[in-house]
Enzyme design. Structure first.
Site, mmCIF file in Angstrom:
data_model
loop_
_atom_site.group_PDB
_atom_site.id
_atom_site.type_symbol
_atom_site.label_atom_id
_atom_site.label_comp_id
_atom_site.label_asym_id
_atom_site.label_seq_id
_atom_site.Cartn_x
_atom_site.Cartn_y
_atom_site.Cartn_z
ATOM 1 N N GLU A 2 21.188 -18.514 11.091
ATOM 2 C CA GLU A 2 21.334 -18.372 8.858
ATOM 3 C C GLU A 2 21.179 -17.161 8.790
ATOM 4 O O GLU A 2 21.701 -16.374 8.095
ATOM 5 C CB GLU A 2 20.274 -19.237 8.493
ATOM 6 N N GLU B 224 18.114 -28.548 11.955
ATOM 7 C CA GLU B 224 16.502 -28.433 10.820
ATOM 8 C C GLU B 224 16.393 -30.735 10.736
ATOM 9 O O GLU B 224 15.642 -30.997 10.973
ATOM 10 C CB GLU B 224 16.658 -27.843 10.476
HETATM 11 N N1 3HC Z 1 30.029 -24.748 7.184
HETATM 12 C C1 3HC Z 1 31.061 -25.012 6.312
HETATM 13 N N2 3HC Z 1 32.528 -24.999 7.493
HETATM 14 C C2 3HC Z 1 32.098 -23.877 8.536
HETATM 15 C C3 3HC Z 1 30.260 -24.137 9.265
HETATM 16 C C4 3HC Z 1 29.500 -24.129 8.433
HETATM 17 N N3 3HC Z 1 28.287 -24.152 8.409
HETATM 18 N N4 3HC Z 1 30.602 -23.477 10.246
HETATM 19 C C5 3HC Z 1 32.038 -23.750 11.317
HETATM 20 N N5 3HC Z 1 32.349 -23.776 9.701
HETATM 21 C C6 3HC Z 1 34.113 -24.333 9.635
HETATM 22 C C7 3HC Z 1 34.787 -22.274 9.749
HETATM 23 O O1 3HC Z 1 34.702 -21.746 8.561
HETATM 24 C C8 3HC Z 1 35.916 -22.533 10.755
HETATM 25 O O2 3HC Z 1 37.025 -23.083 9.422
HETATM 26 P P1 3HC Z 1 38.269 -23.049 9.024
HETATM 27 O O3 3HC Z 1 39.003 -24.046 10.397
HETATM 28 O O4 3HC Z 1 38.678 -24.268 7.876
HETATM 29 O O5 3HC Z 1 39.121 -21.861 9.433
HETATM 30 C C9 3HC Z 1 36.056 -23.977 11.755
HETATM 31 O O6 3HC Z 1 34.911 -24.412 11.466
HETATM 32 C C10 3HC Z 1 35.580 -23.451 12.849
HETATM 33 O O7 3HC Z 1 34.792 -22.290 13.120
HETATM 34 P P2 3HC Z 1 34.921 -21.457 14.165
HETATM 35 O O8 3HC Z 1 36.785 -20.639 13.940
HETATM 36 O O9 3HC Z 1 33.576 -20.531 14.385
HETATM 37 O O10 3HC Z 1 35.171 -22.111 15.237
HETATM 38 P P3 3HC Z 1 33.812 -21.791 16.879
HETATM 39 O O11 3HC Z 1 34.553 -23.184 17.305
HETATM 40 O O12 3HC Z 1 34.564 -20.751 17.613
HETATM 41 O O13 3HC Z 1 32.382 -21.381 16.029
HETATM 42 C C11 3HC Z 1 30.808 -22.373 15.404
HETATM 43 C C12 3HC Z 1 31.695 -22.725 15.871
HETATM 44 C C13 3HC Z 1 29.869 -22.326 16.441
HETATM 45 C C14 3HC Z 1 29.416 -23.685 14.114
HETATM 46 C C15 3HC Z 1 31.114 -21.388 14.299
HETATM 47 O O14 3HC Z 1 31.883 -21.462 13.240
HETATM 48 C C16 3HC Z 1 29.381 -21.098 13.364
HETATM 49 O O15 3HC Z 1 28.752 -20.532 13.609
HETATM 50 N N6 3HC Z 1 29.526 -21.462 12.562
HETATM 51 C C17 3HC Z 1 28.292 -20.820 11.541
HETATM 52 C C18 3HC Z 1 27.181 -22.196 11.792
HETATM 53 C C19 3HC Z 1 25.916 -21.315 11.579
HETATM 54 O O16 3HC Z 1 25.939 -20.125 10.443
HETATM 55 N N7 3HC Z 1 25.142 -22.373 10.632
HETATM 56 C C20 3HC Z 1 24.298 -21.958 9.688
HETATM 57 C C21 3HC Z 1 24.488 -22.692 8.623
HETATM 58 S S1 3HC Z 1 24.088 -22.234 7.225
HETATM 59 C C22 3HC Z 1 22.177 -23.350 7.207
HETATM 60 O O17 3HC Z 1 22.589 -24.046 8.105
HETATM 61 C C23 3HC Z 1 21.419 -23.051 5.769
HETATM 62 C C24 3HC Z 1 19.784 -24.685 6.535
HETATM 63 O O18 3HC Z 1 19.130 -24.162 7.164
HETATM 64 C C25 3HC Z 1 20.072 -24.780 4.876
#
Ligand code: 3HC
Ligand code: NAI
Length: 692
Positions: free
Chosen positions: A125, A105
């Site tokens: 999301e 975004e």
């Molecule tokens: N916020 C905070 N921490 C996050 C995060 C996020 N968005 N995404 C990942 N992390 C953290 C994980 O909790 C993990 O922490 P840890 O090492 O302390 O356990 C670390 O990052 C690594 O994560 P993964 O083990 O999942 O690592 P990968 O390399 O396998 O994957 C990733 C990375 C693809 C970014 C995956 O973590 C993922 O899919 N994350 C979620 C992404 C997501 O859903 N984003 C949307 C957030 S909501 C948003 O943006 C709202 C907005 O529209 C207003």
């Protein structure tokens, strides 16, 4: 500071730096705004490049902040994006590796976007039970088109940047060094005016109403109990039907509502629960890991074959050892047939099929497996047989090999004691079908070495399992709890329910299958075998005899064509059985019980609170490290409904004092002794606390 600012000639470079994935937490947002302001105030700067340090452009909003005021503290993500979009110098997003959620975004608020090939682009999301809340639903359709945007937003699935190269999302997908390309591009556009804004693009989709209606119908049918997918459609619809700013406000309202839903909280809990499970407080994250380049499996039966497939799927060669050629041939043929089915369904290419099949070989000789880095035993569930196998493994396996058992009930410490290297012994409890089920209970023996645990946790990720560590006890986390659930299911039959009524009550909550349909699928004889052992070893534990009577009738479930339900040949549908229902009613009469009408609420409470109470003991005894580990076991291994977050999260949501109150009520009924609250549960309830 979680973004760095530097100036390279006339180009300002803002690098988000908030490991591990540059989550857009409050501090990072603040630092980005500061960077942009600094650049705008510096007459020497003509353009701004925003990028991310480390292994992500940005993984989006910082999900850890969601339950805190920081999530919405200014500068909010909206403000950050507004500051960028309204800047009077061009802002270019230089995107690599991961660009998701709020990260995408933010990039959409920039005037230009350059990406490296292979960057994962997503608005995921919906997987957290929410929708993109910082303009994603309004801007993405403007650059990739209505259909693709809707698909991306409703599914949350990442798309590789090169696949989006032809859309207006990217100005360039650049091979070579990203920052070199981005700064060169910045120089090119430094003086171009007006600055292009995604918000100004018109969505061209003549027959959008029909498409949106089709999407609403499809999504409603598929979303189950989750409200977010349909809201995603509504938000995307607003991108076509409303003015941009109005659409943004609409999206914001939907987002704020969804964040508060139990479904979203449950999904976020599961997201963090999965990641927390791979961490043990006394096993540091930098614990060295033993390399696992080859694996051996002992036993080519139901479990051995499935276990072997997991490793082949991850590209690791596996040798399966059997006692007799016939059993080995049968096991290998089953594996081949499984892969053929997947291939036939089009889910496997010929190349992958060939590769996987060739990675699994068989042997009858221990000499052939001696050099394996990890050996997993999956022979008969009999301590004598396990003893024989582990003594042999101890004598043949190379030093440093990990010796694992797939036992579902036996004492891993006893198994370890058959060897001279108990530190190398661990339980790896896969669930059937082992190539499908996500859960892997990792059973930590008293002497299991820390690097063995770290290695098995790492390998479980590699084979795409959710590894959860359990201490040694009868049934480990999952089966120890399910026994209490099954006991209550049996008592409910004695008191007035039919199997169908019990199953339907929990299936309505979202369980894939109720306890009786599950018993018929897994085989009622397994529980019978366990109860017979319990009658001798733990005579104080009470069970309903209905399940024994059922087994005495030879009704073991689907495999015998009859169980709690009737089955027709070639049809897996469960038909209520008059014979069984008569047997149940007669049994109640024999016990002198006047059958009563039991509500669905009572059924659900008794089944789930029985799980929760046992879980509280498990937590208190240190068998599970944390409550969320128990939730992960149930979400990934037992079909517990995801939207409830698992049994512990469910109990937290209901409120522990309410759980205890219900238990006190049931304690006054038959088998009331089963309802003594575990000390931890009683304590947390009294203190107004939660498990998680
Ligand atoms: N916020 C905070 N921490 C996050 C995060 C996020 N968005 N995404 C990942 N992390 C953290 C994980 O909790 C993990 O922490 P840890 O090492 O302390 O356990 C670390 O990052 C690594 O994560 P993964 O083990 O999942 O690592 P990968 O390399 O396998 O994957 C990733 C990375 C693809 C970014 C995956 O973590 C993922 O899919 N994350 C979620 C992404 C997501 O859903 N984003 C949307 C957030 S909501 C948003 O943006 C709202 C907005 O529209 C207003
Ligand atoms: P199975 O009976 O299908 O397979 C066992 C295999 O081991 C047979 O092929 C047998 O020939 C072979 N075997 C027996 N002794 C051997 C020896 N000394 N050396 C080499 N091979 C030998 O049994 P299943 O169901 O695969 O179970 C295996 C283990 O997995 C058991 O410990 C069981 O408790 C556990 N388990 C089973 C689950 C299930 O749902 N079936 C689920 C989770 C664990």
């Amino acid at each position: 500071m979680s973004a760095e600012y530097k100036v390279d000639g006339s180009i300002a470079i803002i690098t988000m730096n908030n490991p591990p994935v540059n989550g857009l937490g409050h501090v990072t947002r603040h630092a980005i705004v500061e960077g942009v302001r600094q650049a705008l105030n510096d007459p020497a700067v003509k353009a701004i490049v925003i990028t991310g340090a480390g292994k992500a452009f940005s993984g989006g909003a910082d999900i850890k902040e969601f339950n805190s005021p920081k999530a919405f503290a200014e500068p909010s993500l909206h403000t950050v994006i507004n500051v960028i979009e309204s800047a009077d110098k061009p802002v270019i997003a230089a995107i690599h590796t991961v660009c998701m959620g709020g990260g995408l975004e933010l990039a959409l608020g920039c005037h230009y976007r350059i990406a490296s090939p292979g960057a994962q682009i997503a608005l995921p999301e919906v997987k957290l039970g929410i929708l993109p809340g910082a303009g994603g639903t309004q801007r993405l359709p403007r650059v990739v088109g209505l259909e693709l945007a809707l698909n991306m937003i409703v599914s949350g699935t990442p798309v590789a940047s090169e696949k989006l190269a032809k859309t207006a999302l990217f100005n360039t997908v650049a091979e070579g060094d990203l920052m070199t390309a981005a700064t060169a591009f910045a120089h090119q556009v430094a003086d171009v005016r007006p600055l292009p804004k995604v918000r100004d693009i018109k969505i061209d989709y003549p027959n959008y109403e029909a498409f949106l209606q089709f999407s609403r119908n499809t999504v409603t049918a598929m979303a189950g109990p989750f409200p977010a997918p349909l809201k995603c459609v509504e938000a995307v619809a607003a991108a076509v039907t409303r003015k941009f700013d109005d659409g943004i406000r609409f999206e914001r309202d939907l987002f704020l509502n969804l964040v508060q839903t139990t479904e979203s909280k449950a999904l976020r809990h599961a997201f963090f629960g999965e990641r927390a499970a791979s961490k043990l407080p006394d096993v540091p994250e930098d614990t060295p890991i033993r390399p696992i380049k080859s694996v051996a499996v002992i036993g080519a039966g139901t479990m051995g074959g499935g276990i072997a497939m997991n490793f082949a799927n991850a590209g690791i060669p596996v040798k399966i050892l059997e006692m007799k050629q016939e059993a080995l041939d049968k096991g290998l043929a089953t594996i081949r047939k499984n892969y053929e089915n997947t291939f036939r369904k089009g889910k496997l290419t010929q190349e992958k099929f060939d590769q996987r099949v060739s990675l699994i070989t068989g042997s009858l000789s221990y000499d052939d497996i001696a050099q394996a880095d990890l050996v997993i035993e999956a022979v008969f569930e009999d301590m004598g047989v396990k003893e024989q196998v582990f003594k042999k493994l101890d004598s043949v396996m190379k030093q440093g090999a990990i010796l694992a058992s797939n036992t579902s009930t036996l004492d891993v410490d006893k198994i370890a004691a058959f060897t001279q290297r108990p530190q190398d012994v661990v339980g790896m409890h896969f669930f059937s079908p082992a190539n499908v089920m996500k859960l892997l209970e990792i059973v930590r023996g008293k002497k299991t070495a820390k690097d063995v645990l770290a290695t098995v946790l790492a390998i479980s990720k590699k084979i795409k399992k959710t590894g959860v560590v359990s201490g040694v006890c009868d049934g480990f986390i999952g089966n120890r709890m399910i026994e209490q659930y099954s006991r209550q299911a049996g008592f409910l039959l004695e008191e007035g329910c039919t199997p169908e009524q019990v199953d339907k009550a929990v299936e309505k909550l979202g369980f894939a299958m109720g306890p009786f349909r599950m018993g018929d699928l897994a085989g009622n004889d397994i529980g019978w075998y366990i109860r017979k052992r319990r009658y001798v070893e733990k005579p104080h534990i009470t069970y309903s005899k209905t399940a024994d009577l059922l087994c005495e009738m030879g009704r073991f479930g689907q495999k015998t064509g009859a169980g709690w339900y009737d089955y027709k040949p070639g049809d897996r549908k469960a038909y209520p059985s008059d014979v069984v229902n008569e047997m149940i009613v007669k049994h109640s009469a024999d016990l002198g019980i006047t059958r009563r009408k039991i509500s669905d609420q009572e059924i659900v409470e008794r089944l789930i609170y029985a799980l929760v109470n046992e879980a509280a003991y498990i937590l208190e005894e240190g068998i599970a490290t944390r409550a969320s580990d128990i939730d992960m076991v149930y979400l990934t291994g037992y079909g517990f409904p995801l939207h409830t977050g698992g049994p512990m999260f469910y109990a937290d949501t209901v409120g522990l004092p309410n759980v205890v109150m219900a238990m006190e009520k049931y304690a006054k009924g038959r088998h009331g002794d089963a309802w003594k609250p575990a000390p931890l549960l009683a304590k947390l309830a009294a203190e107004g606390k939660t498990f998680n």
